[in-house]
Scaffold this motif. Structure first.
Motif, short mmCIF file in Angstrom:
data_model
loop_
_atom_site.label_atom_id
_atom_site.label_comp_id
_atom_site.label_asym_id
_atom_site.label_seq_id
_atom_site.Cartn_x
_atom_site.Cartn_y
_atom_site.Cartn_z
N GLN A 159 2.37 6.72 -6.90
CA GLN A 159 1.34 7.61 -7.44
C GLN A 159 1.69 9.07 -7.17
O GLN A 159 1.35 9.95 -7.97
CB GLN A 159 -0.03 7.28 -6.85
CG GLN A 159 -0.60 5.96 -7.36
CD GLN A 159 -1.97 5.65 -6.75
OE1 GLN A 159 -2.33 6.19 -5.71
NE2 GLN A 159 -2.70 4.77 -7.40
N LEU A 160 2.39 9.33 -6.07
CA LEU A 160 2.81 10.69 -5.73
C LEU A 160 4.10 11.10 -6.44
O LEU A 160 4.55 12.24 -6.30
CB LEU A 160 2.99 10.82 -4.21
CG LEU A 160 1.73 10.67 -3.36
CD1 LEU A 160 2.10 10.63 -1.87
CD2 LEU A 160 0.76 11.82 -3.62
N GLY A 161 4.71 10.16 -7.17
CA GLY A 161 5.93 10.46 -7.90
C GLY A 161 7.16 10.57 -7.03
O GLY A 161 8.11 11.28 -7.38
N LEU A 162 7.18 9.87 -5.90
CA LEU A 162 8.29 9.95 -4.96
C LEU A 162 9.31 8.85 -5.20
O LEU A 162 8.95 7.74 -5.62
CB LEU A 162 7.77 9.82 -3.52
CG LEU A 162 6.71 10.82 -3.07
CD1 LEU A 162 6.28 10.52 -1.63
CD2 LEU A 162 7.22 12.24 -3.19
N THR A 163 10.57 9.16 -4.94
CA THR A 163 11.59 8.12 -4.87
C THR A 163 11.37 7.36 -3.57
O THR A 163 11.23 7.97 -2.50
CB THR A 163 13.00 8.72 -4.90
OG1 THR A 163 13.19 9.40 -6.14
CG2 THR A 163 14.06 7.64 -4.74
N ILE A 164 11.37 6.04 -3.63
CA ILE A 164 11.05 5.21 -2.47
C ILE A 164 12.31 4.50 -2.01
O ILE A 164 12.91 3.72 -2.76
CB ILE A 164 9.97 4.17 -2.83
CG1 ILE A 164 8.74 4.85 -3.44
CG2 ILE A 164 9.57 3.36 -1.59
CD1 ILE A 164 7.86 3.90 -4.22
N VAL A 165 12.70 4.78 -0.77
CA VAL A 165 13.91 4.19 -0.18
C VAL A 165 13.51 3.37 1.04
O VAL A 165 12.82 3.87 1.93
CB VAL A 165 14.92 5.28 0.25
CG1 VAL A 165 16.20 4.64 0.77
CG2 VAL A 165 15.21 6.22 -0.91
N ALA A 166 13.92 2.12 1.08
CA ALA A 166 13.66 1.24 2.23
C ALA A 166 14.89 1.23 3.13
O ALA A 166 16.00 0.97 2.67
CB ALA A 166 13.32 -0.17 1.78
N GLU A 167 14.69 1.51 4.40
CA GLU A 167 15.78 1.53 5.38
C GLU A 167 15.88 0.19 6.10
O GLU A 167 14.90 -0.56 6.20
CB GLU A 167 15.54 2.62 6.43
CG GLU A 167 15.47 4.02 5.89
CD GLU A 167 15.27 5.03 7.00
OE1 GLU A 167 16.25 5.67 7.41
OE2 GLU A 167 14.12 5.17 7.47
N GLY A 168 17.07 -0.10 6.62
CA GLY A 168 17.24 -1.27 7.48
C GLY A 168 17.10 -2.60 6.77
O GLY A 168 16.63 -3.57 7.37
N VAL A 169 17.52 -2.67 5.51
CA VAL A 169 17.42 -3.94 4.76
C VAL A 169 18.59 -4.84 5.19
O VAL A 169 19.75 -4.48 5.03
CB VAL A 169 17.46 -3.69 3.25
CG1 VAL A 169 17.38 -5.01 2.48
CG2 VAL A 169 16.31 -2.77 2.85
N GLU A 170 18.26 -6.03 5.72
CA GLU A 170 19.29 -6.88 6.28
C GLU A 170 19.19 -8.33 5.85
O GLU A 170 19.92 -9.18 6.34
CB GLU A 170 19.26 -6.79 7.82
CG GLU A 170 19.57 -5.40 8.33
CD GLU A 170 19.62 -5.31 9.84
OE1 GLU A 170 19.48 -6.37 10.50
OE2 GLU A 170 19.81 -4.21 10.38
N THR A 213 0.82 -1.21 0.00
CA THR A 213 0.00 0.00 0.00
C THR A 213 0.86 1.26 0.00
O THR A 213 0.61 2.20 -0.77
CB THR A 213 -0.92 0.00 1.23
OG1 THR A 213 -1.71 -1.19 1.23
CG2 THR A 213 -1.83 1.21 1.23
N VAL A 214 1.89 1.29 0.86
CA VAL A 214 2.75 2.47 0.97
C VAL A 214 3.49 2.72 -0.34
O VAL A 214 3.56 3.86 -0.83
CB VAL A 214 3.75 2.30 2.13
CG1 VAL A 214 4.80 3.40 2.10
CG2 VAL A 214 3.02 2.31 3.47
N ILE A 215 4.05 1.67 -0.94
CA ILE A 215 4.81 1.82 -2.17
C ILE A 215 3.91 2.25 -3.33
O ILE A 215 4.28 3.10 -4.14
CB ILE A 215 5.58 0.52 -2.49
CG1 ILE A 215 6.71 0.33 -1.47
CG2 ILE A 215 6.14 0.55 -3.91
CD1 ILE A 215 7.42 -1.00 -1.56
N ALA A 216 2.71 1.69 -3.38
CA ALA A 216 1.77 2.09 -4.43
C ALA A 216 1.41 3.57 -4.29
O ALA A 216 1.37 4.31 -5.29
CB ALA A 216 0.51 1.23 -4.37
N LEU A 217 1.16 4.03 -3.06
CA LEU A 217 0.83 5.44 -2.83
C LEU A 217 2.00 6.33 -3.22
O LEU A 217 1.83 7.34 -3.91
CB LEU A 217 0.46 5.66 -1.36
CG LEU A 217 0.26 7.11 -0.93
CD1 LEU A 217 -0.90 7.74 -1.69
CD2 LEU A 217 0.02 7.18 0.59
N ALA A 218 3.21 5.96 -2.77
CA ALA A 218 4.39 6.78 -3.07
C ALA A 218 4.65 6.85 -4.56
O ALA A 218 5.04 7.91 -5.09
CB ALA A 218 5.60 6.20 -2.34
#
Length: 405
Positions: free
Chosen positions: A343-354, A336-341
């Motif tokens: 649609q808003l045209g934002l660069t999406i960065v995921a933190e804490g990938v381990e 849901t968050v990635i789909a919304l972002a």
């Protein structure tokens, strides 16, 4: 290498089943107990790499155990195994992490052999230390020491790379403060940042990090690399109405480019008047700086702010990222968050990938960039340059290494 695991489970059959699952793995030594008091006593006299705890138990329950475990001087890493709902286990995880525990997994009963394998794989991914001295031995600095460290450049920027999930290459960095202490070595922010905030020096730190980032970018450009850098900005500083003008003047005087700099609005503070937040955010964007919502999904961040603030980037907090490949609720939330972002045209960065599994899930969901210990810890500028050299496919590709979605 032998790993010591403690299992806390009140039901004899489940306890024996878990002991057998873990004991069947090479190099794993298992202890087990049925109540909280016994588990705490064992942790007090024996160092464990991992504690696996049930939640629903008679008498003292798993939540009370986690609270007691967090009070230990050097608590082990934790996994929660339960027949409770996924949301209850997620709440237990958030509670444990807020107490400083490292939660490596949530396992629903009945536990499968593959669950244990995944848990032990996560356990092997230990987080590297960035300090050379224990926090307990680090005296809290006073305002004079901190001002001196800001003045002489001892408080400096290290850089954690952001990798593109499309190209697999380093496309940006986040500036993170470190203190090159003359006696104690390199200190992580946890040992001095609270004192710096209490002494009202966050503005001075922001200026120092901006200057250090621009200087690093200049060095990288001389090697043929263009690397956008993100810098943390506590939102309450936006109460200073001329802050955007100040930051632009400092950037231009230092030879920087606002388009290559992004301010991450942190989630741990806000302005007293909401008008100051939106005014500051708009003016930073109007000056040409990028703007990111940091730690989205945690603390004060909200969908309302994400939609109504002129962000160029959203950084998804590790609380929503860690375990997303195995947790259906987290996976659905990220979808849901990635789909919304997007649609808003934002660069999406995921933190804490381990973990590789979480990385694959984020790629499948359409996340743009990732950062975390699976990619790299924060590095001094020269080490970051070497990473860029290793990452570059060829000499001709260097000049175009700008951030991309």
């Amino acid at each position: 290498m032998t790993r010591r695991v403690l299992i806390l489970e009140d039901q004899p059959f489940q306890r024996g089943y878990l002991v057998n699952l873990f004991s069947a793995r090479a190099g794993v030594q298992v202890d087990a107990c049925e109540d909280v008091d016994a588990a705490i006593a064992l942790c007090a006299c024996q160092a464990y790499d991992l504690v696996v705890s049930d939640l629903l138990m008679p008498g003292q329950d798993g939540i009370q155990f986690i609270q007691a475990l967090a009070a230990q001087p050097r608590p082990p890493r934790l996994a929660v195994v339960s027949a409770a709902s996924r949301r209850m286990m997620s709440s237990a995880r958030l509670m444990a992490e807020s107490l400083g525990l490292d939660v490596v997994g949530l396992l629903a009963k009945p536990v499968a052999a593959s669950d244990v394998d995944a848990l032990l794989d996560a356990l092997a991914q230990t987080r590297p230390a960035v300090r050379t001295s224990p926090a307990a031995l680090t005296p809290e600095p006073d305002a004079v020491q901190l001002r001196q460290a800001l003045a002489d450049g001892s408080l400096t920027a290290w850089f954690q790379p952001k990798k593109s999930l499309q190209s697999g290459r380093v496309v940006a960095a986040e500036a993170l403060v470190r203190w090159r202490h003359p006696q104690l070595g390199t200190l992580a922010p946890g040992s001095f940042l609270p004192a710096l905030c209490r002494h009202g020096l966050e503005g001075e730190l922001l200026h120092a990090m901006l200057t250090a980032s621009i200087q690093a970018q200049a060095r990288w450009r001389s090697q043929g690399f263009r690397v956008p850098v993100s810098i943390n900005l506590p939102p309450h500083l936006l109460e200073q109405s001329d802050l955007p003008d100040e930051l632009l003047a400092l950037t231009l005087a230092a030879g920087g480019n606002p388009a290559d700099l992004c301010f991450e609005l942190m989630e741990n503070s806000t302005t007293r008047h909401v008008s100051d937040f939106y005014a500051g955010a708009c003016r930073l964007r109007m000056k040409g700086f990028g703007l990111a919502q940091d730690d989205f999904g945690q603390g004060l961040s909200s969908v309302h702010n994400l939609v109504n603030t002129p962000f160029t980037e959203v950084k998804i907090d590790r609380a929503l990222v860690s375990g997303c490949a195995r947790d259906p609720a987290l996976h659905l939330t990220l979808t849901t968050v990635i789909a919304l972002a997007n649609q808003l045209g934002l660069t999406i960065v995921a933190e804490g990938v381990e973990s590789d599994a979480d990385l694959a899930a984020l790629r499948q969901l359409g996340c743009n960039q990732v950062q975390g210990f699976l990619v790299s810890q924060a590095l001094p500028s020269d080490d970051f340059t070497r990473l860029l050299d290793e990452d570059a496919p060829d000499e001709g590709a260097r000049g175009s290494r700008a951030a991309s979605r």
